[in-house]
Design an enzyme around this catalytic site. Structure first.
Site, PDB file in Angstrom:
ATOM      1  N   ASP A 118       0.818  -1.203   0.000  1.00  0.00           N
ATOM      2  CA  ASP A 118       0.000   0.000   0.000  1.00  0.00           C
ATOM      3  C   ASP A 118       0.855   1.258   0.000  1.00  0.00           C
ATOM      4  O   ASP A 118       0.448   2.277   0.501  1.00  0.00           O
ATOM      5  CB  ASP A 118      -0.912  -0.019   1.232  1.00  0.00           C
ATOM      6  CG  ASP A 118      -1.863   1.162   1.271  1.00  0.00           C
ATOM      7  OD1 ASP A 118      -2.325   1.581   0.202  1.00  0.00           O
ATOM      8  OD2 ASP A 118      -2.115   1.680   2.366  1.00  0.00           O
ATOM      9  N   HIS A 158      -2.399   5.596  -3.515  1.00  0.00           N
ATOM     10  CA  HIS A 158      -3.285   6.734  -3.338  1.00  0.00           C
ATOM     11  C   HIS A 158      -2.463   7.913  -2.827  1.00  0.00           C
ATOM     12  O   HIS A 158      -1.365   7.734  -2.322  1.00  0.00           O
ATOM     13  CB  HIS A 158      -4.465   6.399  -2.428  1.00  0.00           C
ATOM     14  CG  HIS A 158      -4.100   5.774  -1.121  1.00  0.00           C
ATOM     15  ND1 HIS A 158      -3.793   4.441  -0.990  1.00  0.00           N
ATOM     16  CD2 HIS A 158      -4.003   6.295   0.110  1.00  0.00           C
ATOM     17  CE1 HIS A 158      -3.528   4.172   0.272  1.00  0.00           C
ATOM     18  NE2 HIS A 158      -3.637   5.281   0.951  1.00  0.00           N
ATOM     19  N   ALA A 186      -3.030   5.157  12.816  1.00  0.00           N
ATOM     20  CA  ALA A 186      -2.098   4.101  13.190  1.00  0.00           C
ATOM     21  C   ALA A 186      -1.290   3.624  11.990  1.00  0.00           C
ATOM     22  O   ALA A 186      -1.711   3.757  10.852  1.00  0.00           O
ATOM     23  CB  ALA A 186      -2.860   2.940  13.798  1.00  0.00           C
TER      24      ALA A 186
END
Length: 74
Positions: free
Chosen positions: A12, A16, A28
């Site tokens: 990840d 984005h 977190a």
């Protein structure tokens, strides 16, 4: 994760915009890019499919999202 796990697993890190990841509310998480390959190698070795690490780290994500593969190497 096994040797038969489909190569759709992607990290990840940049899929984005950063402003959606960075919030003053203290979301977190942990910052691991500097040691990500070593951590992935340990996880892949422990799970068995160490031979799939190169594809995970360099081509599976690009192929899945239709992006060109990086021509540089680590």
């Amino acid at each position: 994760m096994t040797a038969d796990t489909p190569p759709r697993i992607v990290a990840d890190h940049a899929l984005h915009p950063a402003y959606l990841k960075e919030h003053a509310s203290g979301c977190a998480g942990c910052y691991t890019p500097l040691s990500a390959l070593e951590l992935y190698a340990q996880a892949f070795e422990a799970a068995g499919p160490l031979n799939r690490l190169a594809g995970f780290a360099s081509s599976f994500g690009a192929d899945f999202y239709g992006f060109p593969r990086n021509s540089r190497c680590v």
